[in-house]
Every structure is written in structure tokens, then in C-alpha cells.
Design an enzyme around this catalytic site. Structure first.
Site, mmCIF file in Angstrom:
data_model
loop_
_atom_site.group_PDB
_atom_site.id
_atom_site.type_symbol
_atom_site.label_atom_id
_atom_site.label_comp_id
_atom_site.label_asym_id
_atom_site.label_seq_id
_atom_site.Cartn_x
_atom_site.Cartn_y
_atom_site.Cartn_z
ATOM 1 N N ASN A 1 -58.879 -21.540 -10.419
ATOM 2 C CA ASN A 1 -59.011 -22.005 -9.037
ATOM 3 C C ASN A 1 -60.391 -21.672 -8.454
ATOM 4 O OD1 ASN A 1 -58.771 -19.254 -8.718
ATOM 5 N ND2 ASN A 1 -56.943 -19.315 -7.434
ATOM 6 N N GLU B 1 -60.023 -14.783 -4.176
ATOM 7 C CA GLU B 1 -59.241 -16.006 -4.256
ATOM 8 C C GLU B 1 -59.708 -17.015 -3.202
ATOM 9 O OE1 GLU B 1 -57.178 -16.542 -6.580
ATOM 10 O OE2 GLU B 1 -56.089 -14.740 -7.170
ATOM 11 N N ASP C 1 -63.109 -5.281 -10.477
ATOM 12 C CA ASP C 1 -61.794 -5.198 -9.860
ATOM 13 C C ASP C 1 -60.827 -4.324 -10.661
ATOM 14 O OD1 ASP C 1 -61.535 -6.971 -12.038
ATOM 15 O OD2 ASP C 1 -61.547 -8.727 -10.741
ATOM 16 N N HIS D 1 -61.867 -18.712 -8.649
ATOM 17 C CA HIS D 1 -62.054 -17.336 -8.177
ATOM 18 C C HIS D 1 -63.033 -16.573 -9.073
ATOM 19 C CE1 HIS D 1 -58.488 -16.058 -10.843
ATOM 20 N NE2 HIS D 1 -59.468 -15.264 -11.226
#
Length: 242
Positions: free
Chosen positions: A136, A143, A67, A138
Site C-alpha cells: 500500500n 501507513e 520499526d 507504506h
């Protein structure tokens, strides 16, 4: 899925580096999928040590990163391009022309994502993908969502991710709110996946990701379905696992 339990971050980094080193040794022209964030830093340091000791040759390796922040130029010290050169690329003999990241300076999301997909397809897919794990669940910047994203896409970062990244920037307002990220489909197509996780603050994410139901609300949970996934985690990160 194989889970390797280590005593601490140092051992986690060494074990993960050994797996990556074995991949490079067995296939000198391999395609490595690489990750950023604080957790892989130790792994990269161990790889640099192996290179300096003459144990590894990266001359034939190609890398594709997960990313990049949308809107940050390469020279910004918080860009992932900068991160990778600072922690790995500038310390080994990898051909810089074969180190790829999404183009965060391309404002047209569709164009940027299609271009990066084309690069990944052109190199023939990923032999080994290194991943960290978000609080979380990810992976990359995939996400929690209602579905699993397929290939490279532009994502709006969640509030928790923005706050987690705020420590790297002067203020909350300076943290990028969007990123280009490799999709779940691309990650799953990697022949081998290695996930590095450290710290008690990641224990809940580890439990939900690798011992809970497979759901796009916990993106990393999809890795339970991968045929060759290795999780390298320290005792603190595995503290909720009985």
C-alpha cells in the site's frame, strides 16, 4: 530520484549491498538506518558475504532500525530485534551496543517514541536509510493517512499489512496490531535513501509511489522530494513503468 533496474532479486540485492558497502567504506563511523521484511534479506546476505571476504569493517558503524512491533519481546522470533540479529548483526563485527531499535516491550507509547527519538537525535542523524516498500506504499510502518507523520510514533497497522504479516505467525490473532515506527520526517532527513523492491506484486506500489502524485495516502511518494533517493528494483517490480 535515481531508479536502478535489475534483472531479478539476486541482482537487486547485490546492487543495494554495493551502495551500502560504499557508504561504510567512505565513512567507517556512519549511521545506517536499517529495515526489516523479506525484501532486504538478500541485501543483508550480500553484506555478510563482503564482511566474510574481508571487504567490509562494521566496527565503527551505528545502526537505527525503522520499526518494531509493539508488545513483542526481543527473544520472540518474529520481533525485528530477533530478525536483525538473525540476518545481519550476529554475522558481522558491529558493536551490539550501537544497534538500536524501538523498545517494543514498552507499553507506554509516548515514552517509547520519545526515547527512540532521543536516540536518533543523539547519534546525529542517519547517513543512509535502507527501505522496503509495502503493497500500500507504506515505508517503515508509516501507513496511508491524511498527513505525513513526523517522528517516531505508534501506529495501528492496516488490515492489508496485518494480513501480509500473517504468514510469519501461527494465526491472524497472533499478529501484532500496533508498531512503533520512525516517522516520515526522520526518514527524509537521512542524507541518502535506498529503496529495495522486488516482484510483480509490488509493481502497482512502485508506480503510485514514484510516478504518481505526492500524497500521504501513498507514504512512499514523499521520497520523490528527497534530494538523494535511489530505488533499486527488479524488472517485475518496474513492469508498470513505461
Amino acid at each position: 530520484m535515481v531508479i536502478i533496474k535489475t534483472k531479478n532479486y539476486e541482482e537487486m540485492s547485490a546492487r543495494a549491498a554495493n551502495i551500502i558497502a560504499a557508504q561504510v567504506t567512505m565513512k567507517p563511523n556512519c549511521i545506517l538506518g536499517l529495515a526489516t521484511g523479506s525484501t532486504p534479506i538478500g541485501t543483508y546476505a550480500k553484506l555478510v558475504e563482503k564482511y566474510n571476504a574481508g571487504e567490509l569493517d562494521f566496527a565503527g558503524v551505528t545502526s537505527v532500525n525503522l520499526d518494531e512491533y509493539k508488545g513483542l519481546p526481543k527473544e520472540n522470533d518474529q520481533s525485528y530485534y530477533y530478525f536483525m540479529h538473525d540476518h545481519l548483526f550476529s554475522h558481522i563485527n558491529i558493536d551490539q551496543r550501537r544497534t538500536f531499535l524501538p523498545d517494543g516491550t514498552e507499553p507506554d507509547a509516548k515514552k517509547a517514541c520519545e526515547a527512540y527519538n532521543d536516540i536518533i537525535h543523539s547519534v546525529g542523524g542517519i547517513d543512509l536509510q535502507l527501505l522496503g516498500l509495502g503493497h500500500n506504499g507504506h515505508i517503515g510502518f508509516n501507513e496511508p493517512d491524511d498527513c505525513f507523520a513526523l517522528e517516531t510514533h505508534c501506529v495501528d497497522l492496516t488490515e492489508s499489512t496485518i494480513k501480509a504479516n500473517q504468514r510469519f505467525f501461527a494465526s491472524y490473532d497472533d499478529v501484532p496490531k500496533q508498531a512503533y515506527t520512525m516517522g516520515i520526517k526522520t526518514i527524509l532527513q537521512a542524507k541518502k535513501v535506498v529503496v529495495v523492491v522486488s516482484g510483480a506484486d509490488k509493481a502497482e506500489a512502485v508506480y503510485k509511489s514514484f510516478f504518481g502524485p505526492v500524497t500521504p495516502q501513498v507514504p512512499a511518494s514523499i521520497l520523490q522530494l528527497h534530494p538523494d533517493c535511489i530505488v533499486v528494483a527488479d524488472e517485475a517490480a518496474l513492469s508498470l513503468v513505461k
